[in-house]
Write a protein that holds these residues in place. Structure first.
Motif, PDB file in Angstrom:
ATOM      1  N   PRO A   7       4.577  -3.296   2.618  1.00 34.41           N
ATOM      2  CA  PRO A   7       3.853  -4.417   2.766  1.00 34.41           C
ATOM      3  C   PRO A   7       2.636  -4.398   3.580  1.00 34.41           C
ATOM      4  O   PRO A   7       2.683  -3.798   4.575  1.00 34.41           O
ATOM      5  N   VAL A   8       1.645  -5.075   3.140  1.00 31.37           N
ATOM      6  CA  VAL A   8       0.522  -5.075   3.873  1.00 31.37           C
ATOM      7  C   VAL A   8       0.578  -6.420   4.806  1.00 31.37           C
ATOM      8  O   VAL A   8       1.002  -7.294   4.444  1.00 31.37           O
ATOM      9  N   ALA A   9       0.208  -6.271   6.176  1.00 23.84           N
ATOM     10  CA  ALA A   9       0.094  -7.267   7.117  1.00 23.84           C
ATOM     11  C   ALA A   9      -0.806  -8.446   6.760  1.00 23.84           C
ATOM     12  O   ALA A   9      -1.776  -8.284   6.129  1.00 23.84           O
ATOM     13  N   CYS A  10      -0.670  -9.634   7.136  1.00 24.52           N
ATOM     14  CA  CYS A  10      -1.549 -10.711   7.152  1.00 24.52           C
ATOM     15  C   CYS A  10      -2.947 -10.170   7.637  1.00 24.52           C
ATOM     16  O   CYS A  10      -2.641  -9.876   8.610  1.00 24.52           O
ATOM     17  N   LYS A  51       0.885  -1.372  -0.048  1.00 25.40           N
ATOM     18  CA  LYS A  51      -0.123  -0.123  -0.091  1.00 25.40           C
ATOM     19  C   LYS A  51       0.796   1.319   0.043  1.00 25.40           C
ATOM     20  O   LYS A  51       1.986   1.352   0.476  1.00 25.40           O
ATOM     21  N   GLY A  52       0.285   2.345  -0.364  1.00 21.77           N
ATOM     22  CA  GLY A  52       1.216   3.758  -0.667  1.00 21.77           C
ATOM     23  C   GLY A  52       0.659   4.222  -2.123  1.00 21.77           C
ATOM     24  O   GLY A  52       0.067   3.732  -2.619  1.00 21.77           O
ATOM     25  N   THR A  53       1.593   5.380  -2.295  1.00 26.29           N
ATOM     26  CA  THR A  53       1.330   5.979  -3.386  1.00 26.29           C
ATOM     27  C   THR A  53       2.863   6.418  -3.690  1.00 26.29           C
ATOM     28  O   THR A  53       3.711   6.826  -2.976  1.00 26.29           O
ATOM     29  N   ILE A  54       3.068   6.842  -5.148  1.00 30.80           N
ATOM     30  CA  ILE A  54       4.376   7.078  -5.769  1.00 30.80           C
ATOM     31  C   ILE A  54       3.938   8.546  -6.487  1.00 30.80           C
ATOM     32  O   ILE A  54       2.956   8.292  -7.549  1.00 30.80           O
ATOM     33  N   THR A  55       4.502   9.470  -6.257  1.00 30.53           N
ATOM     34  CA  THR A  55       4.204  10.920  -7.077  1.00 30.53           C
ATOM     35  C   THR A  55       5.726  11.186  -7.608  1.00 30.53           C
ATOM     36  O   THR A  55       6.632  11.543  -6.706  1.00 30.53           O
ATOM     37  N   ALA A  56       5.488  11.501  -8.790  1.00 28.40           N
ATOM     38  CA  ALA A  56       6.699  12.240  -9.379  1.00 28.40           C
ATOM     39  C   ALA A  56       7.227  13.622  -9.005  1.00 28.40           C
ATOM     40  O   ALA A  56       6.467  14.288  -8.792  1.00 28.40           O
ATOM     41  N   THR A  57       8.339  13.808  -8.785  1.00 24.17           N
ATOM     42  CA  THR A  57       8.880  15.007  -8.381  1.00 24.17           C
ATOM     43  C   THR A  57       9.993  15.692  -9.245  1.00 24.17           C
ATOM     44  O   THR A  57      10.480  14.805  -9.923  1.00 24.17           O
ATOM     45  N   VAL A  88       1.487  -9.868   3.365  1.00 16.66           N
ATOM     46  CA  VAL A  88       0.897 -10.427   2.055  1.00 16.66           C
ATOM     47  C   VAL A  88       1.829 -10.845   0.968  1.00 16.66           C
ATOM     48  O   VAL A  88       1.698 -11.704   0.592  1.00 16.66           O
ATOM     49  N   PRO A  89       2.896  -9.976   0.645  1.00 13.06           N
ATOM     50  CA  PRO A  89       3.822 -10.353  -0.386  1.00 13.06           C
ATOM     51  C   PRO A  89       4.579 -11.607  -0.025  1.00 13.06           C
ATOM     52  O   PRO A  89       4.906 -12.265  -0.929  1.00 13.06           O
ATOM     53  N   GLY A  90       4.882 -11.597   1.120  1.00 18.92           N
ATOM     54  CA  GLY A  90       5.704 -12.708   1.679  1.00 18.92           C
ATOM     55  C   GLY A  90       5.098 -14.012   1.856  1.00 18.92           C
ATOM     56  O   GLY A  90       5.530 -15.002   1.722  1.00 18.92           O
ATOM     57  N   GLY A  91       3.499 -13.935   1.878  1.00 24.78           N
ATOM     58  CA  GLY A  91       2.735 -15.089   1.806  1.00 24.78           C
ATOM     59  C   GLY A  91       2.065 -15.396   3.309  1.00 24.78           C
ATOM     60  O   GLY A  91       2.598 -14.948   4.385  1.00 24.78           O
TER      61      GLY A  91
END
Length: 93
Positions: free
Chosen positions: A52-55, A34-40, A64-67
């Protein structure tokens, strides 16, 4: 002599845990992050990050990405998603 400059401007790649062509084209967090990326305009040429999001409830794992695996007595599957809550599935009794 023309063109009165030297060098070139190159598009910066999307940062860690994000996907997209490059920063000017737009980057979004990978599934399970989760999050956002903005060009600067200033180095490192972006703001934000992807974490990463918690299980979810009734599951265990690093994130979640780790399983994530359902706890004993629960069944289901957890997979990453790119929309809030950034995972799909659940662990049900």
């Amino acid at each position: 002599a023309s063109p009165f400059f030297s060098g070139e401007c190159k598009a910066v790649a999307c940062p860690l845990h994000s996907v997209g062509t490059d920063l000017p084209s737009g980057c979004k967090c990978k599934e399970g992050y989760k999050g956002t990326i903005t060009a600067t305009a200033a180095d490192p040429f972006f703001m934000g990050s992807c974490t990463p999001v918690a299980c979810p409830e009734h599951s265990t794992g690093t994130n979640v990405p780790g399983g994530c695996e359902c706890l004993a007595g629960y069944s289901g599957t957890i997979t990453g998603d790119d929309e809030n809550p950034y995972y799909e599935g659940s662990c049900a009794a």
